[in-house]
Design an enzyme around this catalytic site. Structure first.
Site: not given
Ligand SMILES: NC(=O)c1ccc[n+]([C@@H]2O[C@H](COP(=O)([O-])OP(=O)(O)OC[C@H]3O[C@@H](n4cnc5c(N)ncnc54)[C@H](O)[C@@H]3O)[C@@H](O)[C@H]2O)c1
Length: 490
Positions: A158, A266, A11, A255, A155
């Site tokens: 991936e 998610c 994200v 879906f 929203f």
């Molecule tokens: N992946 C998806 O499709 C998606 C879609 C919508 C919402 N989300 C939500 O978005 C959020 C992030 O998801 P993601 O899939 O991107 O996670 P991810 O695990 O891919 O990435 C999170 C990143 O944050 C970094 N991080 C953690 N703590 C940190 C800090 N204090 N300072 C700097 N960097 C830090 C980690 O090293 C990691 O690289 C989650 O809450 C998830 O539920 C994800």
């Protein structure tokens, strides 16, 4: 505008790169120093179509930079996004520890007024907690300036994340602060030209909107999987049923694809977290619980079918597995059904020859060089020496395989299709047994054909007359080789 994004994950990276593409000045921060180094060189650490190009554009235009220093991210900034992970805690509730830690870091280093935007998916009340954490931190330093905390759930999907961010169907913003509303409008103006996609609401409603959206989508999948399981028991074809109900515009075709369950970072965690939120308020969310339980069960279905087919004799068998990622167009294996399938096969003493167009590295990172797992460079190589084929992800490259090759190469020509990619009659006519999810007409290869097939296959499935032995389902006389029974109905 000057923007910082905390978290270079799926994200955070997409948010940062897409904002930078429109001319905003964006710094993206991660605690993972190797990841930051990689990104500075323009190497994208995840597979996401189009993302590497958008990152390259940002680096070239000097609108995007990467840092591991929080001081840098807090310097001269108008808007700071928090886009760190919110994994499931032990009780299923979302662990907001990373989000609050990021808030604490911001409070420790921010030197001017800014808007803090919580993009991570967080339980209702988290933005209030972030605001308190920031206020405490600033107070502790004896500094005073306005920091508004805004909810702006993401929203994106991936596999289509760049497009989703560039052309969002809605931009939800939770804030009632007029200045913050104005700033968020400015920030998102480049993505909001065709028609107004911005929806402003109170913070708590915005936080809940994200969970409600994911829970609704997960519900659709568990619903169709439940109907698929019933279809098997009554010898109906879920594909016909799916199309029949999808034609109703109140239901729609999106879906409602049956399969071996939903995964990813998610849906599973967000349904659990919403359940935990409700339980915390002494409300039992029966539907959410059912959605989760049906999905957990559904992830076992393929292996149960494999067990049934091979009469429980899996020890020493080798299974080709196509598709490791939780869905196509991503390398993400978080909560992927393939993991449940592989782990169950290993527990039964079988081994796996796996292929995925993008998730091989992710698989290697999870399982290392463990016994019972071979990662092969092509889908054809995965088939060699395998007893049977299992499909867990609907990558486009799996939709039209060379069935003759499968018949010749698999020891027992059978496909266990967790994504219903094929017409059962077509596969069985090619000489393979076919076991999908909720399909009628699945089962044995067309009589006669199977005899010509697979010279090196296991002949234990042939009866004395040379014909195929029907695989026995202990519970159903009409539908061969499927799982069913009272536990499913419960
Ligand atoms: N992946 C998806 O499709 C998606 C879609 C919508 C919402 N989300 C939500 O978005 C959020 C992030 O998801 P993601 O899939 O991107 O996670 P991810 O695990 O891919 O990435 C999170 C990143 O944050 C970094 N991080 C953690 N703590 C940190 C800090 N204090 N300072 C700097 N960097 C830090 C980690 O090293 C990691 O690289 C989650 O809450 C998830 O539920 C994800």
């Amino acid at each position: 505008m000057r923007v910082s994004v905390i978290g270079c994950g799926y994200v955070g990276l997409v948010t940062a790169a897409c904002l930078a593409q429109t001319g905003h000045q964006v710094k993206c921060l991660d605690i993972d120093v190797d990841r930051v180094e990689q990104l500075r060189r323009g190497v994208c650490p995840i597979f996401e179509p189009g993302l590497e190009e958008v990152i390259a554009n940002g680096l070239r235009d000097h609108t995007l930079s990467f840092t591991a220093e929080i001081e840098e991210a807090c310097r001269e900034v108008d808007v700071i996004f928090i886009a760190v992970g919110t994994p499931s805690g032990e009780d299923g509730s979302a662990d907001t520890g990373y989000v609050l830690a990021a808030a604490g870091q911001i409070a420790a280093h921010l030197d001017q007024a800014a808007i803090v935007v919580v993009k991570s998916t967080v339980p209702v009340g988290t933005c209030d907690a972030v605001a308190r954490r920031v206020a405490e931190g600033l107070g502790g330093r004896g500094v005073r300036f306005a920091v508004t905390v805004v909810s702006n759930p993401e929203f994106l999907k991936e596999g289509a994340a760049v497009n989703d961010f560039m052309k969002p169907d809605r931009i939800i913003v939770g804030t009632e602060d007029r200045q913050a509303i104005q700033r968020m409008r400015e920030l998102y103006a480049p993505f909001n030209r065709n028609h107004d996609r911005m929806m402003f609401m109170d913070v708590r409603s915005a936080e809940l909107t994200k969970y409600a959206a994911n829970a609704m989508l997960a519900t659709k999948i568990s619903f169709i999987n439940e109907i698929a399981n019933i279809a098997e028991l009554v010898n109906a074809d879920i594909e016909k049923v799916r199309q029949g109900i999808g034609a109703d515009p109140r239901i729609g075709h999106h879906f409602i694809y049956p399969g071996c369950g939903f995964g990813g970072s998610c849906f599973p965690k967000d349904v659990r977290a919403l359940e935990a939120t409700a339980l915390d308020r002494n409300y039992r969310p029966r539907l959410l619980r059912a959605v989760r339980e049906i999905n957990d069960r559904q992830k076992q279905r393929l292996v149960e079918k494999v067990h049934d087919y091979f009469d429980g004799e899996l020890r020493g068998r080798v299974f080709a597995l196509w598709g490791l990622s939780f869905k196509p167009q991503t390398d993400d294996m978080r909560a992927a059904p393939s993991r449940v399938v592989m782990e169950a096969l290993w527990r039964s003493g079988a081994s796996v020859r796996a292929y995925d167009p993008q998730a091989m590295e992710a698989c290697q990172a999870i399982y290392g060089d463990r016994e019972g797992l071979s990662l092969l460079g092509t889908k054809e190589a995965a088939i060699k020496g395998a007893d049977a084929l299992i499909i867990c992800t609907e990558w486009k490259g799996f939709w039209a395989p060379d069935f003759d090759y499968l018949v010749e190469t698999l020891k027992t020509p059978v496909i266990f299709d967790g994504r219903n990619l094929f017409d059962p009659s077509l596969v069985t006519a090619k000489g393979l047994d076919y076991i999908g999810i909720g399909r009628s007409g699945q089962g044995q290869a067309t009589p006669g054909l199977r005899l010509q097939a697979g010279s090196n296959r296991n002949d234990s499935l042939l009866d004395k007359t040379g014909g195929p032995v029907p695989f026995q389902n202990s519970r159903s006389a009409t539908v061969p080789g499927i799982w069913g029974g009272p536990d499913q109905a419960a």
